[in-house]
Design a protein around this motif. Structure first.
Motif, PDB file in Angstrom:
ATOM      1  N   ALA A   1       0.827  -1.206   0.000  1.00  0.00           N
ATOM      2  CA  ALA A   1       0.000   0.000   0.000  1.00  0.00           C
ATOM      3  C   ALA A   1       0.858   1.252   0.000  1.00  0.00           C
ATOM      4  O   ALA A   1       0.442   2.309  -0.480  1.00  0.00           O
ATOM      5  CB  ALA A   1      -0.943   0.002   1.208  1.00  0.00           C
TER       6      ALA A   1
ATOM      7  N   CYS B   1      -7.263   0.080   5.365  1.00  0.00           N
ATOM      8  CA  CYS B   1      -6.584   0.945   4.419  1.00  0.00           C
ATOM      9  C   CYS B   1      -5.482   1.657   5.189  1.00  0.00           C
ATOM     10  O   CYS B   1      -5.763   2.665   5.853  1.00  0.00           O
ATOM     11  CB  CYS B   1      -7.551   1.977   3.826  1.00  0.00           C
ATOM     12  SG  CYS B   1      -8.713   1.298   2.623  1.00  0.00           S
TER      13      CYS B   1
ATOM     14  N   GLY C   1      -7.388  -0.643  -2.470  1.00  0.00           N
ATOM     15  CA  GLY C   1      -8.294   0.027  -1.550  1.00  0.00           C
ATOM     16  C   GLY C   1      -9.730   0.137  -2.018  1.00  0.00           C
ATOM     17  O   GLY C   1     -10.490   0.954  -1.498  1.00  0.00           O
TER      18      GLY C   1
ATOM     19  N   CYS D   1     -11.784  -1.413   1.125  1.00  0.00           N
ATOM     20  CA  CYS D   1     -11.435  -1.209   2.529  1.00  0.00           C
ATOM     21  C   CYS D   1     -11.994   0.117   3.037  1.00  0.00           C
ATOM     22  O   CYS D   1     -12.216   1.046   2.266  1.00  0.00           O
ATOM     23  CB  CYS D   1      -9.923  -1.273   2.725  1.00  0.00           C
ATOM     24  SG  CYS D   1      -8.996   0.004   1.860  1.00  0.00           S
TER      25      CYS D   1
ATOM     26  N   CYS E   1     -12.409   3.735   4.443  1.00  0.00           N
ATOM     27  CA  CYS E   1     -11.613   4.958   4.497  1.00  0.00           C
ATOM     28  C   CYS E   1     -12.602   6.109   4.642  1.00  0.00           C
ATOM     29  O   CYS E   1     -13.136   6.605   3.659  1.00  0.00           O
ATOM     30  CB  CYS E   1     -10.759   5.128   3.245  1.00  0.00           C
ATOM     31  SG  CYS E   1      -9.675   6.581   3.322  1.00  0.00           S
TER      32      CYS E   1
END
Length: 303
Positions: free
Chosen positions: A135, A176, A243, A246, A248
């Motif tokens: 990431a 994330c 992402g 996930c 956020c």
């Protein structure tokens, strides 16, 4: 099973191994050629105190370490410099054995012979932490290739390899890493040091593309230019790697302004950190002030 019980068992095993044939004992000998091309050592390993400012390993559970270590760091200054880059990964809690695995190499426990981490522990930490590292645009490093480590009984471990499936990354809640919303100075500075550039900005739009999310920005005010060029700023789109699904919360609310950080990997610009620009937060104001003079550690891997 805690590290102490593992070490106790290993001490007993070492005693048994030492009474066996020399070739069996040599398996645990100081094998510099196993790492980084086999650089030679000018002096034999010594047992030294783990200093308070060796943040990665100061709380690992034992007080002394071998130097040179198993990664061929010959001085404590070199150990501190290289180990500091891994502290943020431990903070991400990607696997419960991350600190023990890393410290078994950076700060090996003092025994008659160095003991390497178990191969299955390396594999479990690698599988759990690689998504976090990716990431931020960092691969699992060559120096930690898991097939370098032993599969036998005499090795550092945390739990039995097949005792539970809970250590597998698929059992963790989707996360994330760049969206860590913890408003602590150290956290934000870690994200900053994992980034090449940073700015204050509003988000215009967020799009999903395959497994990523693309973040389109507007009204940017540069804080750290880094490697960015003016032509990059014209159509700058940041990718939240893996992402798409996930959580956020920052990307669910496009109204506020954000402190946004990123770095270029290959031909993509990765989103490596996003924090609400909150002037009402004393911690945030303190962090922004510190950013102006803060010098990030100069190593290859920072998370």
């Amino acid at each position: 099973m805690g590290i102490y019980s593992i070490l106790d068992r290993n001490l007993v095993t070492l005693a048994l191994v030492s009474s066996c044939a020399a070739s069996e004992y040599e398996y645990l000998s100081w094998r510099a050629d196993a790492y980084n091309g086999g650089r030679g050592y000018g002096k034999p390993p010594q047992c030294v105190d783990i200093p308070d400012d060796l943040r990665l390993c100061h709380t690992v559970g034992y007080n002394q370490m071998l130097l040179p270590n198993l990664l061929e760091h010959e001085s404590m200054a070199e150990v501190k410099q290289q180990a500091s880059s891994w502290v943020p990964l431990v903070h991400k809690n990607c696997h419960p054995g991350t600190q023990v695995f890393l410290c078994s190499l950076f700060a090996p426990v003092c025994l008659d012979r160095p003991i390497y981490p178990c191969r299955w522990l390396c594999e479990a930490v690698r599988d759990g932490c690689t998504p976090i590292m990716e990431a931020f645009g960092f691969p699992w490093p060559e120096m930690l290739t898991c097939d370098k480590f032993p599969q036998g009984e005499v090795c550092i471990a945390m739990t039995q390899p097949n005792a539970t499936e809970a250590t597998r990354p698929t059992d963790y809640s989707p996360i994330c890493p760049p969206c860590d919303n913890e408003m602590k100075t150290d956290t934000i500075l870690e994200h900053m040091c994992a980034s090449e550039f940073a700015f204050k900005a509003k988000i215009k739009e967020v799009k999903r593309e395959n497994m990523d999310r693309k973040v389109i920005l507007q009204k940017r005010k540069m804080i750290k230019m880094g490697t960015l060029k003016k032509k990059d700023l014209k159509k700058l789109v940041l990718n939240l790697k893996n992402g798409a699904d996930c959580p956020c919360q920052q990307l669910d609310n496009l109204t506020p302004q954000y402190l946004i950080m990123g770095r270029k990997v290959d031909q993509q610009f990765l989103l490596t950190g996003i924090h609400k620009w909150d002037k009402s937060s004393k911690e945030f104001k303190k962090t922004i002030k510190k950013l102006k003079t803060y010098k990030c550690p100069a190593f290859e891997n920072v998370f």
